[in-house]
Design a protein around this motif. Structure first.
Motif, mmCIF file in Angstrom:
data_model
loop_
_atom_site.group_PDB
_atom_site.id
_atom_site.type_symbol
_atom_site.label_atom_id
_atom_site.label_comp_id
_atom_site.label_asym_id
_atom_site.label_seq_id
_atom_site.Cartn_x
_atom_site.Cartn_y
_atom_site.Cartn_z
ATOM 1 N N MET A 161 8.885 69.297 18.825
ATOM 2 C CA MET A 161 8.387 69.861 17.562
ATOM 3 C C MET A 161 8.395 71.379 17.598
ATOM 4 O O MET A 161 8.761 72.054 16.653
ATOM 5 N N ARG A 162 7.947 71.896 18.764
ATOM 6 C CA ARG A 162 7.932 73.347 18.905
ATOM 7 C C ARG A 162 9.344 73.910 18.876
ATOM 8 O O ARG A 162 9.591 74.967 18.313
ATOM 9 N N THR A 163 10.304 73.177 19.483
ATOM 10 C CA THR A 163 11.697 73.634 19.493
ATOM 11 C C THR A 163 12.252 73.694 18.076
ATOM 12 O O THR A 163 12.930 74.646 17.690
ATOM 13 N N ILE A 164 11.918 72.660 17.281
ATOM 14 C CA ILE A 164 12.397 72.633 15.898
ATOM 15 C C ILE A 164 11.825 73.797 15.105
ATOM 16 O O ILE A 164 12.528 74.466 14.326
ATOM 17 N N SER A 165 10.544 74.092 15.295
ATOM 18 C CA SER A 165 9.935 75.204 14.569
ATOM 19 C C SER A 165 10.551 76.537 14.975
ATOM 20 O O SER A 165 10.729 77.424 14.147
ATOM 21 N N LYS A 166 10.891 76.680 16.253
ATOM 22 C CA LYS A 166 11.535 77.918 16.703
ATOM 23 C C LYS A 166 12.915 78.073 16.065
ATOM 24 O O LYS A 166 13.303 79.159 15.641
ATOM 25 N N ARG A 167 13.650 76.973 16.001
ATOM 26 C CA ARG A 167 14.976 77.035 15.380
ATOM 27 C C ARG A 167 14.864 77.365 13.899
ATOM 28 O O ARG A 167 15.655 78.146 13.361
ATOM 29 N N ALA A 168 13.892 76.743 13.238
ATOM 30 C CA ALA A 168 13.704 77.016 11.812
ATOM 31 C C ALA A 168 13.312 78.465 11.585
ATOM 32 O O ALA A 168 13.783 79.106 10.630
ATOM 33 N N LEU A 169 12.452 79.000 12.461
ATOM 34 C CA LEU A 169 12.046 80.395 12.333
ATOM 35 C C LEU A 169 13.235 81.334 12.550
ATOM 36 O O LEU A 169 13.426 82.300 11.806
ATOM 37 N N GLY A 170 14.045 81.010 13.564
ATOM 38 C CA GLY A 170 15.223 81.839 13.815
ATOM 39 C C GLY A 170 16.203 81.802 12.662
ATOM 40 O O GLY A 170 16.773 82.822 12.270
ATOM 41 N N LEU A 171 16.393 80.590 12.087
ATOM 42 C CA LEU A 171 17.287 80.464 10.942
ATOM 43 C C LEU A 171 16.762 81.230 9.735
ATOM 44 O O LEU A 171 17.532 81.841 8.986
ATOM 45 N N ALA A 172 15.430 81.220 9.560
ATOM 46 C CA ALA A 172 14.839 81.962 8.447
ATOM 47 C C ALA A 172 15.066 83.454 8.593
ATOM 48 O O ALA A 172 15.274 84.159 7.595
ATOM 49 N N VAL B 79 17.659 84.947 10.108
ATOM 50 C CA VAL B 79 19.061 85.331 9.936
ATOM 51 C C VAL B 79 19.610 84.930 8.567
ATOM 52 O O VAL B 79 20.695 85.377 8.194
ATOM 53 N N MET B 80 18.881 84.090 7.821
ATOM 54 C CA MET B 80 19.391 83.612 6.537
ATOM 55 C C MET B 80 19.717 84.734 5.555
ATOM 56 O O MET B 80 20.770 84.691 4.897
ATOM 57 N N PRO B 81 18.856 85.770 5.378
ATOM 58 C CA PRO B 81 19.234 86.842 4.451
ATOM 59 C C PRO B 81 20.553 87.512 4.814
ATOM 60 O O PRO B 81 21.378 87.794 3.935
ATOM 61 N N ALA B 82 20.767 87.739 6.116
ATOM 62 C CA ALA B 82 22.033 88.344 6.534
ATOM 63 C C ALA B 82 23.199 87.413 6.268
ATOM 64 O O ALA B 82 24.278 87.834 5.828
ATOM 65 N N LEU B 83 23.010 86.101 6.514
ATOM 66 C CA LEU B 83 24.074 85.137 6.255
ATOM 67 C C LEU B 83 24.424 85.090 4.770
ATOM 68 O O LEU B 83 25.599 84.992 4.401
ATOM 69 N N VAL B 84 23.409 85.160 3.925
ATOM 70 C CA VAL B 84 23.654 85.138 2.484
ATOM 71 C C VAL B 84 24.443 86.375 2.061
ATOM 72 O O VAL B 84 25.414 86.286 1.295
ATOM 73 N N LEU B 85 24.046 87.539 2.558
ATOM 74 C CA LEU B 85 24.746 88.776 2.203
ATOM 75 C C LEU B 85 26.192 88.753 2.679
ATOM 76 O O LEU B 85 27.108 89.142 1.948
ATOM 77 N N VAL B 86 26.407 88.290 3.917
ATOM 78 C CA VAL B 86 27.769 88.212 4.438
ATOM 79 C C VAL B 86 28.597 87.228 3.622
ATOM 80 O O VAL B 86 29.768 87.480 3.297
ATOM 81 N N GLY B 87 27.986 86.097 3.271
ATOM 82 C CA GLY B 87 28.710 85.111 2.485
ATOM 83 C C GLY B 87 29.099 85.622 1.111
ATOM 84 O O GLY B 87 30.225 85.405 0.645
#
Length: 295
Positions: free
Chosen positions: A1-12, A14-22
Motif C-alpha cells: 500500500m505504501r509503495t502504491i502511494s509513493k508511486r502515485a505521489l511521484g506520478l502526481a 511529474v504529471m504537470p511536466a508530462l502534460v506540458l511536454v505532451g
C-alpha cells in the motif's frame, strides 16, 4: 500500500511536466506529420489531401538535397573544430601552470560565444563585404590580393564563409565545456603517467581522451544535432543565396512555407529533419550506453 502511494505521489509530481511536454512537443510533432500529407495554401485556407506526394517531391527536389549536403558539411566541420579541436585546446589551456592565465584564456575563448548569432552574422557580413570589408583589405595588404572574393556572393564560397563564422562563434563554448571535463580528471593520474615517463602527447591520447569520453559523446550529439538545425546565421548572411547554394534544411523549410506558400511541403521537410535529429540522438545514446557497459 505504501509503495502504491509513493508511486502515485511521484506520478502526481511529474504529471504537470508530462502534460506540458505532451501539449507543446509531442502533439505538434504528430500534427505536423498530418500536415505533411496536405497541399495547403495558408492564405486562402484551402487544404487538399495528397498522401505521400510531398515526400516524393522531396526526393526529386535538387535544392532539398543540396541543403541536406550543406547540413552534412556543416556537421563535419563542426565536429572537427568544436569537438576535436576544442578538446585539444582545452587540454592545452589546462596544462598551463598559471591559474591566472588559465582564467584569462578561458574568458578570451568564451567571449565570441557570448555574442548572439544574429550579431555575429551581421559582424561577419561586414567583414566579408568585398569592397569595404576588412578581409579583402588584409589579403591585399599581405600580398594575397589574388584571393579576393565576394565571399557571400559566390556559390563556391558562400557556405564555407558561413561555416567559418559559426565555428568562430561556437568554438569557445565547446572549449570551456571540455576544460571542465579535463579539470575533473584526478591530478594523481597525470602524476603517475609522468612518473612512468609518458610524454605530454601520450598523456593526452591515453589519459585525457579516454577520461573525457562522456563529454565527447555529449558534444558530438549536440554538435551534429545543432548542425542540422542551423537557421539564424544563414538567414542573416545570405538568406540561402546566391542561387540557393547556401540553403540548409531549416532555411529551405522556411522558404517553402512562408515564401512559396507550400506549407504541406514545408511540413514534410520538418518531418525529415525531425527523423534525422532523432536518429542521431538515439545512435549517440546507444554508443554512449555501450561504452559505459564496456567500462
Amino acid at each position: 500500500m505504501r509503495t502504491i502511494s509513493k508511486r502515485a505521489l511521484g506520478l502526481a509530481w511529474v504529471m504537470p511536466a508530462l502534460v506540458l511536454v505532451g501539449v507543446f512537443v509531442y502533439f505538434p510533432l504528430v500534427e505536423n506529420l498530418g500536415f505533411s500529407t496536405l497541399k495547403w495554401d495558408i492564405y486562402s485556407g484551402s487544404q487538399e489531401y495528397v498522401g505521400l506526394e510531398n515526400y516524393r517531391d522531396l526526393i526529386d527536389d535538387p535544392v532539398f538535397w543540396s541543403s541536406f549536403g550543406n547540413n552534412v558539411l556543416y556537421a563535419v566541420v563542426s565536429i572537427a573544430f568544436q569537438v576535436f579541436g576544442a578538446l585539444v585546446l582545452a587540454a592545452l589551456v589546462e596544462s598551463i601552470r598559471s591559474e591566472r592565465w588559465q582564467r584569462r584564456l578561458r574568458a578570451i575563448y568564451f567571449i565570441p560565444s557570448a555574442i548572439s548569432m544574429t550579431v555575429a552574422g551581421l559582424l561577419f557580413y561586414f567583414i566579408y563585404e568585398p569592397n569595404l570589408g576588412p578581409l579583402n583589405h588584409v589579403l591585399q595588404a599581405v600580398g594575397l590580393g589574388r584571393f579576393d572574393h565576394s565571399w557571400l556572393g559566390q556559390e563556391t564560397t558562400a557556405m564555407p564563409a558561413i561555416i567559418a563564422m559559426s565555428q568562430w562563434q561556437g568554438f569557445g563554448y565547446s572549449t570551456l565545456l571540455f576544460a571542465v571535463a579535463v579539470q575533473r580528471i584526478p591530478s594523481e593520474i597525470y602524476h603517475a603517467a609522468a612518473l612512468d615517463g609518458t610524454g605530454p602527447i601520450r598523456r593526452f591520447l591515453h589519459v585525457t581522451v579516454p577520461l573525457v569520453r562522456e563529454m565527447t559523446g555529449l558534444m558530438m550529439m549536440v554538435t551534429i544535432s545543432g548542425a542540422f538545425q542551423v537557421f539564424n546565421e544563414v538567414m542573416v548572411m545570405t538568406s540561402g543565396g546566391p542561387d540557393n547554394s547556401s540553403q540548409v534544411l531549416g532555411t529551405w523549410l522556411y522558404r517553402s512555407g512562408f515564401v512559396r506558400n507550400n506549407f504541406g511541403y514545408a511540413a514534410a521537410i520538418a518531418t525529415v529533419l525531425f527523423v534525422i535529429t532523432l536518429g542521431i540522438a538515439m545512435a549517440q545514446l546507444w554508443v554512449t550506453r555501450r561504452r559505459r557497459v564496456e567500462w
